[in-house]
Design a protein around this motif. Structure first.
Motif, PDB file in Angstrom:
ATOM      1  N   ARG A 238      10.673   2.160  14.749  1.00 37.32           N
ATOM      2  CA  ARG A 238      10.709   1.741  16.145  1.00 37.32           C
ATOM      3  C   ARG A 238       9.315   1.752  16.760  1.00 37.32           C
ATOM      4  NH1 ARG A 238      14.409   4.899  17.545  1.00 37.32           N
ATOM      5  NH2 ARG A 238      13.180   6.605  18.436  1.00 37.32           N
ATOM      6  N   GLU A 239       8.505   2.745  16.418  1.00 34.29           N
ATOM      7  CA  GLU A 239       7.191   2.898  17.032  1.00 34.29           C
ATOM      8  C   GLU A 239       6.049   2.329  16.188  1.00 34.29           C
ATOM      9  OE1 GLU A 239       8.050   7.073  19.487  1.00 34.29           O
ATOM     10  OE2 GLU A 239       6.744   7.078  17.717  1.00 34.29           O
ATOM     11  N   ASN A 240       6.189   2.338  14.866  1.00 33.90           N
ATOM     12  CA  ASN A 240       5.054   2.014  14.001  1.00 33.90           C
ATOM     13  C   ASN A 240       5.443   1.082  12.855  1.00 33.90           C
ATOM     14  OD1 ASN A 240       4.652   5.194  14.833  1.00 33.90           O
ATOM     15  ND2 ASN A 240       2.760   4.015  14.974  1.00 33.90           N
ATOM     16  N   GLY A 241       6.349   0.172  13.097  1.00 34.93           N
ATOM     17  CA  GLY A 241       6.782  -0.743  12.046  1.00 34.93           C
ATOM     18  C   GLY A 241       5.649  -1.601  11.506  1.00 34.93           C
ATOM     19  N   GLY A 242       4.783  -2.091  12.376  1.00 38.41           N
ATOM     20  CA  GLY A 242       3.653  -2.895  11.932  1.00 38.41           C
ATOM     21  C   GLY A 242       2.677  -2.103  11.085  1.00 38.41           C
ATOM     22  N   THR A 243       2.484  -0.843  11.439  1.00 33.85           N
ATOM     23  CA  THR A 243       1.597   0.018  10.652  1.00 33.85           C
ATOM     24  C   THR A 243       2.161   0.235   9.255  1.00 33.85           C
ATOM     25  OG1 THR A 243       0.906   1.141  12.674  1.00 33.85           O
ATOM     26  CG2 THR A 243       0.428   2.244  10.596  1.00 33.85           C
ATOM     27  N   VAL A 244       3.475   0.421   9.155  1.00 31.17           N
ATOM     28  CA  VAL A 244       4.113   0.569   7.850  1.00 31.17           C
ATOM     29  C   VAL A 244       3.858  -0.665   6.993  1.00 31.17           C
ATOM     30  CG1 VAL A 244       6.333   0.751   6.645  1.00 31.17           C
ATOM     31  CG2 VAL A 244       5.895   2.155   8.661  1.00 31.17           C
ATOM     32  N   PHE A 245       4.016  -1.849   7.578  1.00 34.86           N
ATOM     33  CA  PHE A 245       3.809  -3.090   6.824  1.00 34.86           C
ATOM     34  C   PHE A 245       2.378  -3.189   6.296  1.00 34.86           C
ATOM     35  CE2 PHE A 245       2.522  -7.593   6.731  1.00 34.86           C
ATOM     36  CZ  PHE A 245       3.413  -8.060   5.772  1.00 34.86           C
ATOM     37  N   ARG A 246       1.400  -2.886   7.159  1.00 33.77           N
ATOM     38  CA  ARG A 246       0.002  -2.957   6.711  1.00 33.77           C
ATOM     39  C   ARG A 246      -0.287  -1.914   5.633  1.00 33.77           C
ATOM     40  NH1 ARG A 246      -0.589  -3.784  12.200  1.00 33.77           N
ATOM     41  NH2 ARG A 246      -1.087  -1.596  12.570  1.00 33.77           N
ATOM     42  N   ALA A 247       0.273  -0.713   5.775  1.00 32.45           N
ATOM     43  CA  ALA A 247       0.042   0.326   4.769  1.00 32.45           C
ATOM     44  C   ALA A 247       0.666  -0.055   3.428  1.00 32.45           C
ATOM     45  CB  ALA A 247       0.602   1.664   5.259  1.00 32.45           C
ATOM     46  N   VAL A 248       1.841  -0.679   3.460  1.00 34.04           N
ATOM     47  CA  VAL A 248       2.459  -1.150   2.217  1.00 34.04           C
ATOM     48  C   VAL A 248       1.555  -2.173   1.537  1.00 34.04           C
ATOM     49  CG1 VAL A 248       4.371  -2.489   1.262  1.00 34.04           C
ATOM     50  CG2 VAL A 248       4.833  -0.658   2.885  1.00 34.04           C
ATOM     51  N   CYS A 249       1.041  -3.100   2.321  1.00 29.67           N
ATOM     52  CA  CYS A 249       0.135  -4.109   1.747  1.00 29.67           C
ATOM     53  C   CYS A 249      -1.123  -3.465   1.173  1.00 29.67           C
ATOM     54  CB  CYS A 249      -0.247  -5.137   2.806  1.00 29.67           C
ATOM     55  SG  CYS A 249       1.111  -6.232   3.294  1.00 29.67           S
ATOM     56  N   MET A 250      -1.676  -2.473   1.865  1.00 26.64           N
ATOM     57  CA  MET A 250      -2.844  -1.777   1.331  1.00 26.64           C
ATOM     58  C   MET A 250      -2.500  -1.063   0.024  1.00 26.64           C
ATOM     59  SD  MET A 250      -4.900  -0.193   4.603  1.00 26.64           S
ATOM     60  CE  MET A 250      -3.546   0.121   5.729  1.00 26.64           C
ATOM     61  N   GLY A 251      -1.267  -0.562  -0.081  1.00 29.86           N
ATOM     62  CA  GLY A 251      -0.848   0.148  -1.282  1.00 29.86           C
ATOM     63  C   GLY A 251      -0.746  -0.720  -2.513  1.00 29.86           C
ATOM     64  N   LEU A 252      -0.776  -2.037  -2.349  1.00 29.05           N
ATOM     65  CA  LEU A 252      -0.735  -2.931  -3.507  1.00 29.05           C
ATOM     66  C   LEU A 252      -1.991  -2.820  -4.359  1.00 29.05           C
ATOM     67  CD1 LEU A 252       0.854  -6.137  -1.929  1.00 29.05           C
ATOM     68  CD2 LEU A 252       1.992  -4.286  -3.165  1.00 29.05           C
ATOM     69  N   ALA A 253      -3.009  -2.115  -3.866  1.00 30.47           N
ATOM     70  CA  ALA A 253      -4.200  -1.861  -4.680  1.00 30.47           C
ATOM     71  C   ALA A 253      -3.874  -1.055  -5.927  1.00 30.47           C
ATOM     72  CB  ALA A 253      -5.256  -1.131  -3.851  1.00 30.47           C
ATOM     73  N   ASN A 254      -2.705  -0.429  -5.973  1.00 34.33           N
ATOM     74  CA  ASN A 254      -2.304   0.310  -7.165  1.00 34.33           C
ATOM     75  C   ASN A 254      -2.149  -0.592  -8.386  1.00 34.33           C
ATOM     76  OD1 ASN A 254      -1.884   3.209  -6.364  1.00 34.33           O
ATOM     77  ND2 ASN A 254      -0.600   2.236  -4.824  1.00 34.33           N
ATOM     78  N   VAL A 255      -2.165  -1.889  -8.184  1.00 37.00           N
ATOM     79  CA  VAL A 255      -2.138  -2.810  -9.318  1.00 37.00           C
ATOM     80  C   VAL A 255      -3.312  -2.562 -10.265  1.00 37.00           C
ATOM     81  CG1 VAL A 255      -3.475  -4.640  -8.193  1.00 37.00           C
ATOM     82  CG2 VAL A 255      -1.824  -5.227  -9.966  1.00 37.00           C
ATOM     83  N   ILE A 256      -4.421  -2.044  -9.747  1.00 38.42           N
ATOM     84  CA  ILE A 256      -5.586  -1.784 -10.595  1.00 38.42           C
ATOM     85  C   ILE A 256      -5.245  -0.761 -11.672  1.00 38.42           C
ATOM     86  CG2 ILE A 256      -7.991  -1.035 -10.636  1.00 38.42           C
ATOM     87  CD1 ILE A 256      -7.498  -3.672  -9.144  1.00 38.42           C
TER      88      ILE A 256
END
Length: 457
Positions: A238-256
């Motif tokens: 409710r308060e930080n949904g957009g932040t969650v989305f950006r953090a998930v996208c940043m977490g895709l760096a684990n592909v390395i």
């Protein structure tokens, strides 16, 4: 005198929290990482015998990915637990569940002994592993961030990530003497079980280490003022949904890490690919790269305190993604010296810029009342998305394919670009005090509501 003792204890607590995060993460990620090595080296033969080596390899690597299926569920459950009942309790619980499930993997019967029941039990235990590990880093890094003094959050929190790399070293190193000195038949029959059985140490160490760290002042303040939400995950979105989305996208760096360590191991050592790099030689590659990472992670953590989190979160994944083409090419050429060199550069240095920084950055993006949930959900959704990449990579570029470096390198770069762009779109947090971090989301929400009212008028 009692006030002096209390003050001295408070000064020691950040270091104690950092040490607890280091040791706990090392033990827990040892448990999680030995599965990755076993899935590439021995599980195709032990649990997934097939007339097609490619099918057996894909099935084995898919069970590695299954651990990431349970991680989002574990993040929701354990994140809620950590935000409602405290950081300390979640850390003990997660470590105990992980240790027991990993120990049981080492006791499983093989496919030859009980048939299809063996891989079914393996998948169930992998799901439990994924559920448990989902709460580890979120709780440990929240504990450190909320104990850390201003200007040292990045440095101290990086020790929990240093611990994860140490756990990976222990995992790879535990297989080296076994695969080197045991005959292939003995290693396949019983040698692979030893690293899993050693996880009994986790159960004992978890109770000792985590009992010595106090609950954080920030959480105690939230609990005292009755600001702990009834359902943290609902408030988070409710308060930080957009932040969650950006953090998930940043977490895709684990592909390395997936490309260099997991798929790289299968590509280099599985007979179906024909590279024929020695498993005992290739097991040294993540060990050496992780040793370099352990040395550099505190440096990058301290650097993020000085220059900010975003520069490291952007440059690390981008440069590592670009170099993945070269890494896969030299692996396919069976060029051991260049493979080791590029693995160190990509995974041991460039990826660690991101890895050393993301824990403090993610924790700072969320307020105290939903901090563990926000971190755990974001991190583990991203890991879920990247967890099946080894089997997907194998399916897209199967044994016999002539385009493995080009295809897998391109996919790695795409994920890295998404991660870097999301970091660029996020706010900088390094220079803000902990109480200021609490105020930023509220200020943003008030500004957005004001803009909405203006547009309606």
């Amino acid at each position: 005198m009692s006030e002096d003792v209390t003050s001295a204890e408070a000064r020691r607590m950040p270091r104690r929290a950092a040490m607890s995060g280091w040791v706990g993460s090392a033990l827990e990620y040892y448990d999680f990482s030995i599965y990755a090595a076993a899935a590439a080296l021995v599980f195709p033969q032990v649990f997934f015998p097939s007339e097609s080596p490619a099918v057996a390899l894909i099935a084995s690597l898919a069970t590695y990915g299954v651990g990431y299926v349970a991680r989002p569920l574990g993040a929701f459950v354990l994140g809620n637990f950590g935000d409602k009942y405290g950081r300390k309790r979640i850390l003990v619980l997660a470590m105990m569940v992980m240790g027991i499930s990993t120990l049981l993997v080492g006791l499983l019967p093989t496919y030859g002994q009980v048939g299809v029941l063996a891989p079914i039990l393996l998948v169930v235990l992998r799901l439990i592993q994924g559920f448990a590990v989902a709460g580890e880093l979120g709780g440990a890094s929240a504990m450190i961030v909320e104990h850390a003094p201003e200007g040292r959050r990045g440095f101290l929190t990086s020790f929990s990530l240093q611990g994860t790399q140490a756990g990976s070293i222990l995992a790879s190193a535990s297989f080296i003497p076994l695969s080197t000195y045991l005959s292939p038949a003995a290693f396949q029959a019983w040698g692979w079980r030893i690293p899993f059985l050693l996880s009994v140490v986790v159960i004992v160490a978890g109770l000792i280490i985590r009992s010595r760290v106090e609950e954080t002042p920030a959480f105690r303040r939230e609990a005292k003022e009755a600001r702990v939400p009834r359902v943290p995950v609902a408030q988070l979105f409710r308060e930080n949904g957009g932040t969650v989305f950006r953090a998930v996208c940043m977490g895709l760096a684990n592909v390395i890490g997936v490309t260099v360590v997991v798929f790289g191991t299968a590509y280099a050592t599985q007979p179906a690919y024909g590279v024929k790099m020695s498993p005992s030689v290739y097991l040294w590659i993540p060990v050496i790269a992780n040793i370099v990472a352990i040395i550099l992670i505190p440096f990058f953590g301290r650097l993020s305190d000085r220059i900010g989190r975003r520069p490291l979160m952007i440059f690390g994944p981008l440069s590592a993604g670009i170099l993945s083409f070269a890494y896969l090419f030299v692996v396919g050429s069976n060029n051991v010296p260049l493979t080791i060199l590029l693995a160190i550069l990509i995974f041991g240095i460039l990826y660690q810029m991101w890895n050393a920084t993301f824990a403090s950055f993610f924790q700072e993006l969320f307020p105290t009342r939903t901090r563990v949930t926000g971190f755990a959900v974001s991190q583990n959704i991203a890991l879920f998305l990247t967890g099946f990449l080894p089997s997907i990579f194998t399916a897209i570029a199967p044994p016999g394919s002539a385009s493995v470096p080009l295809v897998i390198g391109a996919l790695t770069l795409v994920f890295s670009l998404i991660s870097a762009f999301a970091a660029w779109r996020s706010r900088e947090t390094a220079k803000l005090a902990l109480d200021e971090l609490e105020q930023v989301p509220a200020k943003r929400q008030r500004a957005e509501r004001g803009e909405a009212r203006t547009r309606q008028a």
